[in-house]
Design a protein around this motif. Structure first.
Motif, mmCIF file in Angstrom:
data_model
loop_
_atom_site.group_PDB
_atom_site.id
_atom_site.type_symbol
_atom_site.label_atom_id
_atom_site.label_comp_id
_atom_site.label_asym_id
_atom_site.label_seq_id
_atom_site.Cartn_x
_atom_site.Cartn_y
_atom_site.Cartn_z
ATOM 1 N N GLY A 16 0.797 -1.216 0.000
ATOM 2 C CA GLY A 16 0.000 0.000 0.000
ATOM 3 C C GLY A 16 0.831 1.269 0.000
ATOM 4 N N LEU A 17 0.192 2.336 -0.413
ATOM 5 C CA LEU A 17 0.848 3.624 -0.589
ATOM 6 C C LEU A 17 1.272 4.254 0.732
ATOM 7 C CD1 LEU A 17 1.601 5.687 -2.795
ATOM 8 C CD2 LEU A 17 -0.615 6.766 -2.396
ATOM 9 N N GLY A 18 0.456 4.175 1.744
ATOM 10 C CA GLY A 18 0.752 4.843 3.012
ATOM 11 C C GLY A 18 0.374 6.311 2.960
ATOM 12 N N GLN A 19 0.992 7.086 3.837
ATOM 13 C CA GLN A 19 0.691 8.511 3.960
ATOM 14 C C GLN A 19 1.807 9.346 3.341
ATOM 15 O OE1 GLN A 19 -2.262 9.539 5.257
ATOM 16 N NE2 GLN A 19 -2.670 7.344 5.296
ATOM 17 N N PRO A 20 1.500 10.588 2.957
ATOM 18 C CA PRO A 20 2.577 11.455 2.456
ATOM 19 C C PRO A 20 3.743 11.482 3.456
ATOM 20 C CG PRO A 20 0.470 12.508 2.095
ATOM 21 C CD PRO A 20 0.202 11.268 2.949
ATOM 22 N N SER A 22 5.694 13.462 4.750
ATOM 23 C CA SER A 22 5.956 14.880 5.050
ATOM 24 C C SER A 22 7.039 15.080 6.107
ATOM 25 C CB SER A 22 4.664 15.586 5.452
ATOM 26 O OG SER A 22 4.048 14.911 6.526
ATOM 27 N N ALA A 23 7.164 14.178 7.067
ATOM 28 C CA ALA A 23 8.180 14.333 8.118
ATOM 29 C C ALA A 23 9.598 14.272 7.549
ATOM 30 C CB ALA A 23 7.999 13.271 9.191
ATOM 31 N N PHE A 24 9.760 13.589 6.418
ATOM 32 C CA PHE A 24 11.084 13.437 5.815
ATOM 33 C C PHE A 24 11.177 14.118 4.457
ATOM 34 C CE2 PHE A 24 10.514 9.922 8.737
ATOM 35 C CZ PHE A 24 11.682 9.988 9.486
ATOM 36 N N ALA A 25 10.187 14.949 4.101
ATOM 37 C CA ALA A 25 10.131 15.584 2.781
ATOM 38 C C ALA A 25 11.380 16.403 2.462
ATOM 39 C CB ALA A 25 8.888 16.462 2.670
ATOM 40 N N GLN A 26 12.001 16.977 3.476
ATOM 41 C CA GLN A 26 13.199 17.790 3.234
ATOM 42 C C GLN A 26 14.366 16.971 2.685
ATOM 43 O OE1 GLN A 26 14.721 19.449 6.890
ATOM 44 N NE2 GLN A 26 14.337 17.575 8.015
ATOM 45 N N GLY A 30 10.895 15.663 -4.842
ATOM 46 C CA GLY A 30 9.641 15.066 -5.292
ATOM 47 C C GLY A 30 8.871 14.487 -4.125
ATOM 48 N N ASN A 31 7.769 13.826 -4.438
ATOM 49 C CA ASN A 31 6.868 13.305 -3.407
ATOM 50 C C ASN A 31 7.081 11.818 -3.156
ATOM 51 O OD1 ASN A 31 5.493 15.793 -3.038
ATOM 52 N ND2 ASN A 31 4.346 15.391 -4.916
ATOM 53 N N THR A 51 7.016 4.582 -1.119
ATOM 54 C CA THR A 51 6.652 4.706 -2.526
ATOM 55 C C THR A 51 7.093 6.071 -3.020
ATOM 56 O OG1 THR A 51 4.753 3.237 -2.239
ATOM 57 C CG2 THR A 51 4.755 4.650 -4.189
ATOM 58 N N PHE A 52 7.836 6.069 -4.115
ATOM 59 C CA PHE A 52 8.335 7.284 -4.747
ATOM 60 C C PHE A 52 7.473 7.575 -5.971
ATOM 61 C CE2 PHE A 52 11.775 5.402 -2.473
ATOM 62 C CZ PHE A 52 12.701 6.375 -2.164
#
Length: 128
Positions: A16-20, A22-26, A30-31, A51-52
């Motif tokens: 499964g995809l999971g959640q964005p 965001s905690a490691f986005a830095q 990309g997402n 998932t990238f």
């Protein structure tokens, strides 16, 4: 295998995809999405499906450890890249397994034409 169809990608991405992520986005260009499969601190090995999105990659990084440690990548679907500092990039396809020793500078991510889910084991140094 390139996955251009979202339903096919979801079928191939079995955890499964999971959640964005965001905690490691830095640390990413990309997402990306994070689906933890074990609970950090309750298991000696943290396991997550990351998932990238197409073209997403993480920055050069090192998993430090005095003993043990490192990272294990298992490509689940899509296509991606893995590169260690000073070496050529390696193409990742479903079923590819990459063992990354501790203290090795590297990056990994999705090819521009395909999303890339991986199960990622982050081996942590165990306390005696």
């Amino acid at each position: 295998m390139r996955i251009h169809d979202e339903k096919m990608f979801e079928k191939e991405n079995v955890f499964g995809l999971g959640q964005p992520n965001s905690a490691f986005a830095q640390y990413f260009i990309g997402n990306s999405y994070l689906n933890p499969l074990t609970e950090m601190g309750k298991c000696p090995v943290f396991l997550a499906n990351v998932t990238f999105e197409p073209g997403c990659r993480n920055n050069w990084h090192i998993h430090h450890a005095k003993k043990g440690g490192g990272q294990l990548l298992i490509c689940m679907a899509g296509e991606g890249w893995y590169q260690e500092e000073g070496k050529e990039a390696v193409s990742l396809t479903p079923g590819t397994v990459i063992t990354i020793p501790a203290n090795v500078k590297h990056w990994h991510g999705a090819k521009k034409t395909a999303g890339f889910p991986i199960s990622r084991w982050k081996c942590r140094e165990r306390k005696p």
